[in-house]
Design an enzyme around this catalytic site. Structure first.
Site, mmCIF file in Angstrom:
data_model
loop_
_atom_site.group_PDB
_atom_site.id
_atom_site.type_symbol
_atom_site.label_atom_id
_atom_site.label_comp_id
_atom_site.label_asym_id
_atom_site.label_seq_id
_atom_site.Cartn_x
_atom_site.Cartn_y
_atom_site.Cartn_z
ATOM 1 N N TRP A 1 80.963 12.563 50.187
ATOM 2 C CA TRP A 1 79.813 11.720 49.833
ATOM 3 C C TRP A 1 78.753 12.525 49.095
ATOM 4 O O TRP A 1 78.135 12.033 48.150
ATOM 5 C CB TRP A 1 79.245 11.039 51.077
ATOM 6 N N ASP B 1 70.969 11.661 52.972
ATOM 7 C CA ASP B 1 71.813 10.495 53.223
ATOM 8 C C ASP B 1 72.184 10.524 54.706
ATOM 9 O O ASP B 1 72.912 11.405 55.156
ATOM 10 C CB ASP B 1 73.071 10.587 52.343
ATOM 11 N N LYS C 1 77.415 1.445 59.394
ATOM 12 C CA LYS C 1 78.045 2.312 60.395
ATOM 13 C C LYS C 1 77.349 2.170 61.740
ATOM 14 O O LYS C 1 77.976 1.882 62.742
ATOM 15 C CB LYS C 1 78.022 3.757 59.924
HETATM 16 C C1 LIG Z 1 77.627 9.515 54.525
HETATM 17 C C2 LIG Z 1 77.985 8.346 53.647
HETATM 18 N N1 LIG Z 1 77.305 8.157 52.494
HETATM 19 C C3 LIG Z 1 77.595 7.123 51.691
HETATM 20 C C4 LIG Z 1 78.596 6.222 51.985
HETATM 21 C C5 LIG Z 1 78.867 5.103 51.037
HETATM 22 O O1 LIG Z 1 78.261 3.954 51.527
HETATM 23 P P1 LIG Z 1 78.396 2.570 50.778
HETATM 24 O O2 LIG Z 1 79.794 2.110 50.953
HETATM 25 O O3 LIG Z 1 77.371 1.715 51.475
HETATM 26 O O4 LIG Z 1 78.059 2.781 49.352
HETATM 27 C C6 LIG Z 1 79.322 6.394 53.179
HETATM 28 C C7 LIG Z 1 80.389 5.490 53.657
HETATM 29 O O5 LIG Z 1 80.726 4.469 53.307
HETATM 30 C C8 LIG Z 1 79.017 7.489 54.011
HETATM 31 O O6 LIG Z 1 79.694 7.691 55.141
#
Ligand SMILES: Cc1ncc(COP(=O)(O)O)c(C=O)c1O
Length: 360
Positions: A101, A171, A195
């Site tokens: 991520w 994040d 989550k």
């Molecule tokens: C730490 C983290 N950041 C970002 C995301 C991406 O999130 P989204 O699917 O809401 O864009 C995720 C998982 O989906 C994640 O676990």
């Protein structure tokens, strides 16, 4: 009705009380004769929903008055772009890469400026958090970026990096509201809610007011400019009303359970049950350096792909579901967010113990 123990990394388990309340209010929210899904986002009723949700997350996280709370669309991934678009005054940023991520966020930032990797744990498949006490951060960097809890690899920053005076952007998607944080340590905290907090598609960004600027580059889309959203109370366009409502219910639930201090206590207890078992098992092994272990996502493996597959299949048949590790790492991963009861973790460990006996 038969509910399973759901160890999904996200979308993930929500508190049963919240789901029941949402179901009860589905046809008639608070005497309105309609569902939240059917009413105007400009109605007095919805205004109260979003205002209450904001106040409740402010109370839970102790968010200072000089921070805005924005309820935005596009998930956490949309903020990968919004962060550099809104913060890159000098067109420079420092990224600490502790997993997929953060890597994706860095790749996105590179589209808008000179984003550099100042630390990484890629050399050991992101199984640890690098030492961030004395990083080579460019002096004119607009911010330092971290992914605080690495959902896929199961690591967590236990200590925030030394940013050397630069703004910290974090994040927190997979550790949102799992323990108390000191908001003042950050310029921006954001997380996709799917989550630990609510339904997918909503991201909550908590941003220090002075970082919400009007003078962002012309190319920045109106919707991605934080100022647009801040000036309009997250209602520039039609928001994800349902997700905001659900998050609001979860905030109330968290408050009723004793807030984030209590969540941290419970999360530590739950994680200890699983980690203690992993540390003593001959068949199952945790994949993360012990001091960097996440309380939320616990990856583990056996030494055989066949055994991993057998374990996942048998666990599923026993009502312990979504234990397959992320496709990029394999093995197993148990996500044990706020809403996972202690009994669920205990059931999992009991099952692992029996599986080890029967297959050892
Ligand atoms: C730490 C983290 N950041 C970002 C995301 C991406 O999130 P989204 O699917 O809401 O864009 C995720 C998982 O989906 C994640 O676990």
């Amino acid at each position: 009705m038969s509910r399973v123990y759901n160890f999904s990394a996200g979308p993930a388990v929500l508190p049963e009380e919240v789901l029941k309340q949402a179901a009860a209010e589905m046809l008639d929210y608070n005497g309105c004769g309609m569902s939240i899904n059917e009413m105007s986002h400009r109605s007095k009723t919805f205004d109260q929903v979003i205002q209450t949700a904001e106040q409740d997350i402010r109370d839970l996280m102790n968010i200072p008055d000089n921070y805005k709370v924005l309820f935005l669309q596009g998930g956490a991934s949309q903020q990968f772009a919004a962060v550099p678009m809104n913060l890159m005054q000098n067109k420079k940023a420092a990224y600490i890469v502790t997993g997929q991520w953060a890597k994706k966020a860095l790749a996105e930032a590179k589209k808008y400026g000179d984003a550099v990797e100042v630390a990484s744990s890629a050399d050991k498949t992101f199984s640890y958090i690098p030492d961030c006490s004395d990083l080579d951060i460019p002096e004119d960097a607009d911010y330092v970026y971290i992914c605080e809890n690495n959902t896929i690899y199961g690591t967590k920053f236990k200590k925030l990096p030394n940013t050397k005076g630069h703004i910290l952007v974090s994040d927190v998607s997979s550790c949102f509201l799992s323990e108390p944080v000191n908001v003042n340590d950050y310029g921006v905290i954001y997380g996709g809610v799917q989550k630990n907090v609510g339904p997918a598609g909503l991201v909550i960004s908590i941003i220090r007011e002075d970082l919400i600027r009007d003078d962002v580059p012309d190319f920045v889309p109106t919707m991605l400019k934080w100022k647009t959203q801040a000036d309009n109370g997250s209602l520039y366009n039609t928001p994800n009303c349902w997700a905001i409502y659900m998050c609001g219910l979860v905030f109330k639930w968290l408050k009723s359970q004793g807030g984030l201090v209590e969540m941290k206590k419970r999360n530590e207890e739950k994680a200890a049950i699983l980690y203690d078992f992993l540390d003593n098992s001959k068949m199952f092994k945790g994949t993360v350096r012990p001091e960097d272990r996440s309380l939320m996502n616990v990856p583990f493996v056996t030494d055989s792909d066949d055994l991993n597959a057998k374990f996942i299949a048998e666990a599923t048949a026993n009502g312990l579901v979504s234990l397959k590790g992320h496709r990029s790492v394999g093995g197993m991963r148990a996500s044990i967010y706020n809403a996972m009861p202690k009994e669920g973790v205990q059931k999992l460990v009991d099952f692992m113990e029996a599986f080890e006996k029967n297959n050892g």
